[in-house]
Design an enzyme around this catalytic site. Sequence first.
Site, PDB file in Angstrom:
ATOM      1  CB  SER A 193      39.333 -20.110   0.231  1.00  0.00           C
ATOM      2  OG  SER A 193      39.312 -21.154  -0.730  1.00  0.00           O
ATOM      3  CD  GLU A 202      38.721  -9.100  -2.077  1.00  0.00           C
ATOM      4  OE1 GLU A 202      38.738  -9.602  -3.210  1.00  0.00           O
ATOM      5  OE2 GLU A 202      38.848  -9.779  -1.041  1.00  0.00           O
ATOM      6  CG  HIS A 238      54.647   6.967  -9.317  1.00  0.00           C
ATOM      7  ND1 HIS A 238      54.199   7.395 -10.529  1.00  0.00           N
ATOM      8  CD2 HIS A 238      55.160   8.062  -8.694  1.00  0.00           C
ATOM      9  CE1 HIS A 238      54.438   8.698 -10.670  1.00  0.00           C
ATOM     10  NE2 HIS A 238      55.012   9.127  -9.553  1.00  0.00           N
ATOM     11  CE  LYS A 290      43.584 -16.509  -0.261  1.00  0.00           C
ATOM     12  NZ  LYS A 290      42.961 -16.622  -1.597  1.00  0.00           N
TER      13      LYS A 290
END
Length: 467
Positions: free
Chosen positions: A285, A298, A158, A291
Amino acid sequence: MEKKQLTWGGRFSEGPAELMVRIGESVSFDARLAEYDVQGSKAQAKMLAHIGILTEAEAAEIGDGLDELLREIEAGGFTWKAELEDVHMNIEQALTARVPAAAKLHTARSRNDQVATDMRLWFRAHCEHVIVRLRNAMASLLALAERTQDVIIPGYTHLQRAQPVSFAHHLLAYVEMFDRDAERFAQIRERANVCPLGSGAIAGTTLPIDREFVARELGFVDASGNPRLTRNGMDAVSDRDLFIEFSSACSLVGVHASRLSEDFILWNSAEFGFVHLPDTFTTGSSLMPQKKNPDAFELIRGKSGRIAGSLTALLMMVKGLPLTYNRDLQEDKPPVFDAFDQVALVLDVIAACLPGVELNRVRCAKAVEDPLLLATDVVDYLVRKGVAFRDAHHVVGALVGLAESERCPLNKLPFAKVSEVHAALAEDWVEVFNLEQALAARDRVGMPGPKQVAARIAEWKAELEVG
Ligand code: ARG
């Protein structure tokens, strides 16, 4: 008025409209079957010579002509024509222009059994290609597991801290998944290895063809070398099960790769901070200079949706089609090719990225300091003292509640309070909170104890034949 179609134009007074050519052509995507189309045609020519429809000299000429065409195609010097629809007619027309005997090549054959044959050859080869890549990804996971064997992290259920596991044990879970995937592709390869050639359009032929001969030529044989033939021509030309199975197996690889990616994305976040990803597989970024984003993972996560989309497209395409071949079925190839291309890329990226992953051992150690990870071990302690499991569970639940209300780590609760909760809790209860011991005790098959993990790593290394 359009030019008449070269292969099937006999009964037409006009050629197809330009838009018909555009919607009808498949050569823009099936040209990649050229190698298999040539293999199939060479076997067909040999068989036709074997039964006396071609002379041996004609068959040899056709074979040489096909080899020459394939060399041209592979060198990029071949001009594909959309008005010839597909890879099959492009090759046949180009061949006939050079070798007149090739006008006999399509004897007793239809594009329906031809494309079914090409695709079975393609599946046979490409199941192997996926397996090789799966094994590379597994080897990469294994190498990372081997060099991080001593690192312990929380395992989650979980997405809540559950119990301690070794980082390697977590990685080995993905090795298991990819191994099952490889097994699936091996099974699909087996089912692909059956020859549909000779089914004709649907009803075979009146000519005395030798199907076994063609099957042997193309290696559609069982372990003892006996030819394997499709046994119903109507099924053979309209069956797309392999397409669906292959895309389904690709979808599962995609799902496994996506879950792996999600774990690395989480571990790479500042909140977890367990791993550093290599610069070479992350991006920056355009606005925020600090970043460093886990884009490779992804994208793998995103591509898993695209791959599953291929499976859905195929299921929707086949559902409701009457037997046998319908032109809808030409749309079967783009999803399969795309599923393969994406899966190959995803696996290559995993294999290449993992060697650059470093662990933040300090953050991992900090995360497993949480004594609640060993609450279940306290239950086991009580069970060893003769307390029934369900009672022990309640007792430890009460201790956890107490720690929470006292704002005190579980293992730092004063013994005076602990002993009030249950008489079986002796002063040695705190010894449970030794992480190394807790892991070492998990020493049965499938558990994360260091001996077990080392044994699994050794087994996998032998299985994958890596050093
Ligand atoms: N390009 C076609 C396909 O992939 C080949 C089979 C054509 N058959 C036909 N009856 N028009 O489906």
